[in-house]
Scaffold this motif. Sequence first.
Motif, PDB file in Angstrom:
ATOM      1  N   PRO A 132       0.827  -1.215   0.000  1.00  0.00           N
ATOM      2  CA  PRO A 132       0.000   0.000   0.000  1.00  0.00           C
ATOM      3  C   PRO A 132       0.864   1.269   0.000  1.00  0.00           C
ATOM      4  N   GLY A 133       0.505   2.206  -0.877  1.00  0.00           N
ATOM      5  CA  GLY A 133       1.231   3.465  -0.957  1.00  0.00           C
ATOM      6  C   GLY A 133       2.504   3.416  -1.788  1.00  0.00           C
ATOM      7  N   GLN A 134       2.885   2.213  -2.211  1.00  0.00           N
ATOM      8  CA  GLN A 134       4.130   2.055  -2.976  1.00  0.00           C
ATOM      9  C   GLN A 134       3.836   2.218  -4.464  1.00  0.00           C
ATOM     10  N   ARG A 135       4.783   2.785  -5.203  1.00  0.00           N
ATOM     11  CA  ARG A 135       4.692   2.854  -6.644  1.00  0.00           C
ATOM     12  C   ARG A 135       5.823   2.016  -7.234  1.00  0.00           C
ATOM     13  N   THR A 136       5.640   1.597  -8.485  1.00  0.00           N
ATOM     14  CA  THR A 136       6.665   0.769  -9.130  1.00  0.00           C
ATOM     15  C   THR A 136       8.020   1.474  -9.139  1.00  0.00           C
ATOM     16  N   TYR A 137       8.027   2.791  -9.352  1.00  0.00           N
ATOM     17  CA  TYR A 137       9.311   3.488  -9.475  1.00  0.00           C
ATOM     18  C   TYR A 137      10.063   3.630  -8.153  1.00  0.00           C
ATOM     19  N   ASN A 138       9.364   3.440  -6.997  1.00  0.00           N
ATOM     20  CA  ASN A 138      10.106   3.512  -5.736  1.00  0.00           C
ATOM     21  C   ASN A 138      10.111   2.208  -4.933  1.00  0.00           C
ATOM     22  N   ALA A 139       9.619   1.126  -5.549  1.00  0.00           N
ATOM     23  CA  ALA A 139       9.610  -0.178  -4.871  1.00  0.00           C
ATOM     24  C   ALA A 139      11.000  -0.802  -4.885  1.00  0.00           C
ATOM     25  N   ALA A 140      11.327  -1.494  -3.805  1.00  0.00           N
ATOM     26  CA  ALA A 140      12.627  -2.186  -3.722  1.00  0.00           C
ATOM     27  C   ALA A 140      12.594  -3.534  -4.431  1.00  0.00           C
ATOM     28  N   SER A 141      11.395  -4.100  -4.616  1.00  0.00           N
ATOM     29  CA  SER A 141      11.250  -5.362  -5.356  1.00  0.00           C
ATOM     30  C   SER A 141       9.857  -5.385  -5.977  1.00  0.00           C
ATOM     31  N   LEU A 142       9.711  -6.230  -6.997  1.00  0.00           N
ATOM     32  CA  LEU A 142       8.437  -6.336  -7.717  1.00  0.00           C
ATOM     33  C   LEU A 142       7.998  -7.798  -7.737  1.00  0.00           C
ATOM     34  N   PRO A 143       7.450  -8.311  -6.626  1.00  0.00           N
ATOM     35  CA  PRO A 143       7.066  -9.731  -6.575  1.00  0.00           C
ATOM     36  C   PRO A 143       6.020 -10.057  -7.634  1.00  0.00           C
ATOM     37  N   GLY A 144       6.283 -11.100  -8.410  1.00  0.00           N
ATOM     38  CA  GLY A 144       5.384 -11.492  -9.503  1.00  0.00           C
ATOM     39  C   GLY A 144       5.903 -11.099 -10.875  1.00  0.00           C
ATOM     40  N   LEU A 145       6.868 -10.178 -10.934  1.00  0.00           N
ATOM     41  CA  LEU A 145       7.384  -9.736 -12.235  1.00  0.00           C
ATOM     42  C   LEU A 145       7.981 -10.898 -13.030  1.00  0.00           C
ATOM     43  N   ASP A 146       8.766 -11.752 -12.377  1.00  0.00           N
ATOM     44  CA  ASP A 146       9.432 -12.845 -13.106  1.00  0.00           C
ATOM     45  C   ASP A 146       8.425 -13.769 -13.781  1.00  0.00           C
ATOM     46  N   ILE A 147       7.363 -14.142 -13.042  1.00  0.00           N
ATOM     47  CA  ILE A 147       6.367 -15.059 -13.621  1.00  0.00           C
ATOM     48  C   ILE A 147       5.618 -14.352 -14.753  1.00  0.00           C
ATOM     49  N   SER A 148       5.365 -13.053 -14.599  1.00  0.00           N
ATOM     50  CA  SER A 148       4.663 -12.316 -15.652  1.00  0.00           C
ATOM     51  C   SER A 148       5.509 -12.228 -16.920  1.00  0.00           C
ATOM     52  N   MET A 149       6.795 -11.956 -16.765  1.00  0.00           N
ATOM     53  CA  MET A 149       7.684 -11.912 -17.941  1.00  0.00           C
ATOM     54  C   MET A 149       7.736 -13.277 -18.616  1.00  0.00           C
ATOM     55  N   LYS A 150       7.821 -14.323 -17.807  1.00  0.00           N
ATOM     56  CA  LYS A 150       7.886 -15.685 -18.350  1.00  0.00           C
ATOM     57  C   LYS A 150       6.629 -16.011 -19.167  1.00  0.00           C
ATOM     58  N   ARG A 151       5.462 -15.604 -18.638  1.00  0.00           N
ATOM     59  CA  ARG A 151       4.203 -15.889 -19.335  1.00  0.00           C
ATOM     60  C   ARG A 151       4.149 -15.176 -20.688  1.00  0.00           C
ATOM     61  N   VAL A 152       4.574 -13.910 -20.719  1.00  0.00           N
ATOM     62  CA  VAL A 152       4.559 -13.148 -21.974  1.00  0.00           C
ATOM     63  C   VAL A 152       5.500 -13.784 -22.995  1.00  0.00           C
ATOM     64  N   ILE A 153       6.698 -14.152 -22.535  1.00  0.00           N
ATOM     65  CA  ILE A 153       7.710 -14.716 -23.434  1.00  0.00           C
ATOM     66  C   ILE A 153       7.263 -16.088 -23.952  1.00  0.00           C
ATOM     67  N   GLU A 154       6.731 -16.930 -23.063  1.00  0.00           N
ATOM     68  CA  GLU A 154       6.325 -18.287 -23.469  1.00  0.00           C
ATOM     69  C   GLU A 154       5.129 -18.273 -24.414  1.00  0.00           C
ATOM     70  N   ALA A 155       4.263 -17.266 -24.301  1.00  0.00           N
ATOM     71  CA  ALA A 155       3.080 -17.191 -25.169  1.00  0.00           C
ATOM     72  C   ALA A 155       3.410 -16.551 -26.524  1.00  0.00           C
ATOM     73  N   GLY A 156       4.625 -16.054 -26.670  1.00  0.00           N
ATOM     74  CA  GLY A 156       5.043 -15.397 -27.910  1.00  0.00           C
ATOM     75  C   GLY A 156       5.409 -16.405 -28.979  1.00  0.00           C
ATOM     76  N   PRO A 157       6.001 -15.950 -30.075  1.00  0.00           N
ATOM     77  CA  PRO A 157       6.385 -14.548 -30.276  1.00  0.00           C
ATOM     78  C   PRO A 157       5.196 -13.679 -30.669  1.00  0.00           C
ATOM     79  N   TRP A 158       5.335 -12.385 -30.369  1.00  0.00           N
ATOM     80  CA  TRP A 158       4.335 -11.379 -30.698  1.00  0.00           C
ATOM     81  C   TRP A 158       4.946 -10.404 -31.699  1.00  0.00           C
ATOM     82  N   ASP A 159       4.129  -9.917 -32.624  1.00  0.00           N
ATOM     83  CA  ASP A 159       4.612  -8.894 -33.555  1.00  0.00           C
ATOM     84  C   ASP A 159       4.594  -7.516 -32.890  1.00  0.00           C
ATOM     85  N   GLY A 160       3.616  -7.302 -32.010  1.00  0.00           N
ATOM     86  CA  GLY A 160       3.507  -6.029 -31.328  1.00  0.00           C
ATOM     87  C   GLY A 160       2.959  -6.191 -29.930  1.00  0.00           C
ATOM     88  N   VAL A 161       3.089  -5.124 -29.138  1.00  0.00           N
ATOM     89  CA  VAL A 161       2.545  -5.111 -27.786  1.00  0.00           C
ATOM     90  C   VAL A 161       1.964  -3.730 -27.517  1.00  0.00           C
TER      91      VAL A 161
END
Length: 219
Positions: free
Chosen positions: A79-108
């Motif tokens: 609560p109150g945290q923004r992405t630009y001042n967070a010390a970590s981003l829990p869930g980012l790795d799994i989200s990146m993996k999902r995007v990459i595995e579902a690709g390739p994409w021509d655009g986003v």
Amino acid sequence: AMAPLARAATATMVSSDGDVTRKKRRMLCLHGKGGNAASFARGLAPLVDATSNSWDWHFADGTQPEPNPGGRGWWTLQPGQRTYNAASLPGLDISMKRVIEAGPWDGVFGFSQGAMLAALVIAEDGGKQKEERAIKELAIIVGAAWPTCAAAKLETMPSDVIRSLHVIGERDVINPPAQARRVAEAFGANAQVFEHERGHIVPMTDDAVATYVKFIEHL
């Protein structure tokens, strides 16, 4: 098994005389924190309609639950945290993996957290040949901030990786315009900027939609 990241209509159209037309290109759409695939699809409907002859639009649901009903995100913030001042981003790795595995994409096409996720996936693939990248051709980055704790590869990304359009709201108090400009600068000489007078939104005025179409169709 994981549910597929995004679903869309079949990619090949057959005309009435039986000719198979050119395969459509694939656009991945990544909503903002607290949104979801269905609401993002409703918001972008005029743009999807305007480009549907050449693009298939795939709307993905965020990997992380958010407290609002139906809301999803791509990583979790305190609560109150923004992405630009967070010390970590829990869930980012799994989200990146999902995007990459579902690709390739021509655009986003990404908004807010989705825009930052798109930028981070592109940066991850920065040194690769086009054929090996998860996102090959273009990116529309709307209302992004600088994802400070995860930005090392964004900082050093080759500047000619992809065509990008950065949509920046002059009155955006969620992800301030200076943050969005920093993301645009990381994309280098091929980055185009479209500024609008409103806040933290995906502008869908006639002017904005025309700008997106021109960029997507490379007119």
